[in-house]
Scaffold this active site. Sequence first.
Site, mmCIF file in Angstrom:
data_model
loop_
_atom_site.group_PDB
_atom_site.id
_atom_site.type_symbol
_atom_site.label_atom_id
_atom_site.label_comp_id
_atom_site.label_asym_id
_atom_site.label_seq_id
_atom_site.Cartn_x
_atom_site.Cartn_y
_atom_site.Cartn_z
ATOM 1 N N ASN A 196 0.852 -1.182 0.000
ATOM 2 C CA ASN A 196 0.000 0.000 0.000
ATOM 3 C C ASN A 196 0.891 1.236 0.000
ATOM 4 O O ASN A 196 2.120 1.126 0.115
ATOM 5 C CB ASN A 196 -0.995 -0.011 1.165
ATOM 6 C CG ASN A 196 -0.322 0.001 2.528
ATOM 7 O OD1 ASN A 196 0.675 0.711 2.749
ATOM 8 N ND2 ASN A 196 -0.858 -0.767 3.465
ATOM 9 N N LEU A 197 0.294 2.406 -0.135
ATOM 10 C CA LEU A 197 1.092 3.620 -0.289
ATOM 11 C C LEU A 197 1.973 3.884 0.934
ATOM 12 O O LEU A 197 3.137 4.285 0.790
ATOM 13 C CB LEU A 197 0.175 4.816 -0.544
ATOM 14 C CG LEU A 197 0.873 6.151 -0.792
ATOM 15 C CD1 LEU A 197 1.797 6.070 -2.009
ATOM 16 C CD2 LEU A 197 -0.146 7.272 -0.962
ATOM 17 N N ASP A 265 -6.047 -8.345 1.313
ATOM 18 C CA ASP A 265 -6.216 -9.771 1.020
ATOM 19 C C ASP A 265 -7.077 -9.964 -0.222
ATOM 20 O O ASP A 265 -6.803 -10.823 -1.071
ATOM 21 C CB ASP A 265 -6.885 -10.489 2.209
ATOM 22 C CG ASP A 265 -6.043 -10.472 3.467
ATOM 23 O OD1 ASP A 265 -4.823 -10.262 3.355
ATOM 24 O OD2 ASP A 265 -6.611 -10.661 4.553
#
Length: 475
Positions: A196-197, A265
């Site tokens: 993620n970022l 997920d």
Amino acid sequence: MKLLTTPRFDQAKVLVIGDIMLDRYWHGATSRISPEAPVPVVKVGQIEDRPGGAGNVALNIASLGGAAFLAGPTGNDESADILTNRLTAAGVHCAFTRVSDEPTITKLRVISQHQQLIRLDFEEAFNSLEPGQLVQEVEAIIDQAEVVVLSDYKKGALKNPQQLIQLAKTKGKAILVDPKGSDFSQYRGATLITPNLNEFEAVMGICKDEAELVAKGQQLLKALELEALLITRGEHGMTLLRPDQPELHLPARAREVFDVTGAGDTVISVLAASLAAGEKLPTAVALANLAAGIVVGKLGTAAISAPELRRAVSAEQGAGRGVMTASQLLIAIEDAKAQGEKIVFTNGCFDILHAGHVGYLEQARAHGDRLIVAVNSDESVHRLKGEGRPVNPVDRRMTVLAGLEAVDWVVSFAEDTPEALLALVKPDVLVKGGDYSVKQVVGAPIVESYGGEVAVLDFLDNCSTTAIVEKIKEQ
């Protein structure tokens, strides 16, 4: 990018390796504050257990219809038994490495009025797990999968992911990694990683704009010898980067963010299942992006099903109701049939819509759950009806039909008969109005050849487009 469709997930075979957890939820009502401390009192009325971590990834793949294999450490305890039973019942093949002196990782969440009040974690880092134990379990099942997923939650399962990456590479498997921590070098040589970022910026530094994000992403691709990098960016969607190819930015699809638990997920599971089913990477990413938009609207760790994803794809392609192309219609039909709905088909010029048409279409719709109205193009109407017809062009005719409550989908065809379209969409029921026998209905042999039904309905008396046109001419 090509028109988005859902792949044949039943052909996907994916091996998930990583940290397996039990997500436990205690649900109850809250009506007072404790006299012992300023905290709410929850009267627990329901206890729910769900697979979490790598278990949730495998469950998502199975829910899509794919074959999921799951390897990772658990304790040798009741929680591991619960996970085995839940996952096996969902179709996941479990190859757990049970560690006797460590507990299965369990996260307990207390929920009231659809809000999480507190989370309690029961976990150790599986310090007694020998790296070779997990590799042995993986070696026994890796040949059954096309794609390998490493689901790293930094709980001890993937202390040395290079062993697993090299094993998968020697077997010719694509390797997708959901990474954790600030050292991405341990994932060198994987096919793709999905930080993620926040995780990406913790490794590569803050990115002030998309140009810097892309530049630093390309640096990471080269340094880690990756084939692709997918950065998930929350409300800003996703960015896919590949060496020597333009970046691909996808906007977020969530209508309402309720709970982001398990969203990562879902992304990697849909991505892996799509690739294992034969989809190209950009399409797989687009499907994963849609799936993420669905799952954040759910409470807690949740799996997404193939019908849910199909409905999202249908909405994305504008295939809910109304006027559509043949390709959009096929997507809508696939989703409807997956839900057990019966498809009815009729066709005509519908040049000037009158009461006879409306009554007829209502009768046709009563033969099933969804009604397709196929409309002759302007050229074919002119060939069939002669000079001066159609009175209304095809786009207007289709718009009016789409506004009727009985009509679900409207599509046009250029030929004089709808036989080619019938062979493509394969409706359950073909309906025609007029003084015909079933044998005289155009397309009847096509529908009957696959077990479909043909029905002939009466038009309302004294209703005819040709008669209306002639009356207007007389006046």
